[in-house]
Design an enzyme around this catalytic site. Structure first.
Site, PDB file in Angstrom:
ATOM      1  N   SER A   1      -5.846  20.280   9.162  1.00 53.43           N
ATOM      2  CA  SER A   1      -5.053  20.841   8.070  1.00 53.43           C
ATOM      3  C   SER A   1      -5.327  20.140   6.744  1.00 53.43           C
ATOM      4  CB  SER A   1      -3.564  20.797   8.404  1.00 53.43           C
ATOM      5  OG  SER A   1      -3.057  19.497   8.403  1.00 53.43           O
ATOM      6  N   SER A  31      -5.237  15.608  11.860  1.00 52.56           N
ATOM      7  CA  SER A  31      -5.561  16.168  10.550  1.00 52.56           C
ATOM      8  C   SER A  31      -5.980  15.153   9.500  1.00 52.56           C
ATOM      9  CB  SER A  31      -4.391  17.002  10.034  1.00 52.56           C
ATOM     10  OG  SER A  31      -4.252  18.164  10.820  1.00 52.56           O
ATOM     11  N   LYS A  74      -2.688  16.492  -0.982  1.00 46.37           N
ATOM     12  CA  LYS A  74      -2.590  17.670  -0.127  1.00 46.37           C
ATOM     13  C   LYS A  74      -1.450  18.569  -0.601  1.00 46.37           C
ATOM     14  CE  LYS A  74      -2.404  18.801   4.826  1.00 46.37           C
ATOM     15  NZ  LYS A  74      -2.428  18.208   6.193  1.00 46.37           N
TER      16      LYS A  74
END
Length: 466
Positions: free
Chosen positions: A160, A184, A82
């Protein structure tokens, strides 16, 4: 390029073939990179590909393995991280336009641990701007654009960690690293038919990761199976003095789920969701029946305690987020964010009183005791990951995903481990079931998921991609 039959294999099987030298890490990396450039671009899955780094690591892994220097089950396995995790020399944009040029001269601890294990970094996964720290109403709240769901490109992957889920769901990497402050990892895994593990708070170092909520941020894997998540968590867990929230090594280091001893007591949560869509209800009821038929599991009904838990959790995130992004807010550059709510959310969060924040922390303490009492009677809780299937890309999330989420609030404010695994489909979109455990009982939630996946094949399904 390697076939999808190989590229969608779980990590444990890829690792077996690499160890036996039946599969080339270089060829595997090249194939994933090629998909990343094509399918990944169409899905807005990546913020940045790192082909030079990936191929350097792949060639090194292949040479080491050929020389008999096998590092373990992640050696030669390509993954994505990420884009809030620092990778030395590469952009770390936090998904937000004010930070598109941001670079760090060091690696996040998670990146260093995966490199030491021989894993290969393919790129940085797209994400919602600032991990949703200023609030957002639309899936397009990202410098990379809305991440598209591999099962239906008109739908979102959620949360997210939206890019991390798009990458694994589309077979662009063997696994991805996501983060969760509230939902998330669980939400994108549920919406995308994946297995996603949210570890106990403090088990995985956050050094080198963007801070949103200092007392609620957690880092974990998204993969094709619970066994894969188990394997990755063993590598990335452990104490880190550079993270003030890190647990001591004796508790932070995850030994793996191991073999189940005795029966696993599953508490089926009767009040997790006020309503479920009919297709989700049908799939989750069938999943409950699978659990009830398993001789290694006992299932009983459990109710979550009533209280202002979600309000307290949301307030803590808002205050800590306003602190984390204080410079951005007060400089006015928050106006550069994509989402209309994100442009003003920070200013709203700064108005929350200190007394409200302290009260929320006191509520957290009460809730932790109440949850401990529940876990004296069951090992894990189970319910649907989400009460609906994936939302449309252009949906107003305040309207489409506005339902109460007491277990999400409770699990995150108390730092509890959880895993979401697929349990069916509704109108062609995945449905997930989640297991939540007591703090440090990560092994039990993984055991529950592995038992479920041992009786089902939902985690082996893959979308049709061109």
């Amino acid at each position: 390029m390697l076939s999808e039959d190989i590229l969608f294999l779980p990590v444990v099987e890829l690792a077996r073939r690499i160890r036996l030298r039946q599969l080339s890490p270089v060829q595997l990396t090249e194939s994933y990179l090629e998909r990343g450039r094509g399918i990944g671009a169409r899905l807005n899955a990546y913020a940045t590909l790192t082909p030079d780094l990936a191929l350097k690591q792949a060639h090194a892994a292949e040479a080491e393995i050929a020389a008999g220097k096998y590092r373990g089950p992640l050696h030669g396995i390509p993954y994505a991280a990420k884009d809030l995790l620092a990778v030395k020399g590469y952009p770390t944009t936090w998904g937000a336009r004010p930070y598109v040029e941001q670079r760090f001269d060091y690696d996040a601890t998670v990146i260093r641990k995966l490199e030491a294990a021989g894993a290969i970094l393919l790129g940085k996964a797209a994400m919602i701007e600032l991990a949703g720290g200023m609030g957002y109403r639309y899936a397009s709240a990202s410098a990379s654009g809305a991440a598209k769901n591999p099962w239906n490109n008109d739908c979102w992957t959620c949360g997210s960690s939206s890019g991390s889920a798009a990458i694994v769901g589309a077979g662009l990497a063997a696994f991805a690293i996501g983060t969760e402050t509230w939902g998330s990892i669980i939400c994108p895994s549920g919406f995308s038919g994946l297995s996603g593990l949210r570890p106990t708070y403090g088990r995985v170092s956050r050094y080198g990761a963007m801070a949103l909520s200092y007392t609620m941020d957690k880092i974990g894997p998204i993969a094709h199976s619970a066994a894969d998540c188990d394997l990755v968590l063993k590598i990335i867990s452990g104490h880190d003095a550079a993270d003030t929230g890190s647990l001591p090594e004796t508790t932070a280091k995850y030994a793996g789920s191991g073999e189940l001893k005795g029966r696993l007591r599953v508490g089926w949560v009767t009040n997790a969701w006020k309503q479920m869509s009919p297709e989700v209800g049908q799939a989750v009821t069938a999943a409950q029946q699978v659990l009830q038929r398993n001789p290694s599991i006992s299932v009983s009904d459990v109710s979550l305690p009533e209280g202002p838990w979600e309000i307290a959790a949301g307030l803590i995130i808002s205050v800590e987020g306003a602190t984390a992004f204080r410079t951005l807010i007060q400089s006015g550059r928050v106006a550069e964010l994509n989402d209309p709510l994100g442009k003003i959310g920070g200013y709203m969060n700064e108005e929350i009183s200190a007394s409200d924040f302290i009260l929320a922390q006191r509520i957290r303490g009460v809730l932790q005791k109440k949850m401990d009492e529940i876990f004296d009677h069951v090992d894990v809780l189970a319910t649907a990951s989400l009460p609906v299937t994936a939302s449309k890309l252009d949906a107003n999330l305040d309207l489409q995903l506005s339902f109460a989420d007491p277990l999400g609030g409770i699990g995150n404010v108390c730092g509890l481990p959880a895993i979401s695994v697929p349990c069916g489909f509704g109108q062609g979109l995945p449905v997930g079931i989640q297991f939540v455990g007591r703090a440090l009982d990560d092994a039990k939630v993984v055991q529950a998921a592995r038992l479920f996946q041992g009786q089902t094949d939902w985690h082996q399904k893959r979308p049709t991609l061109s």
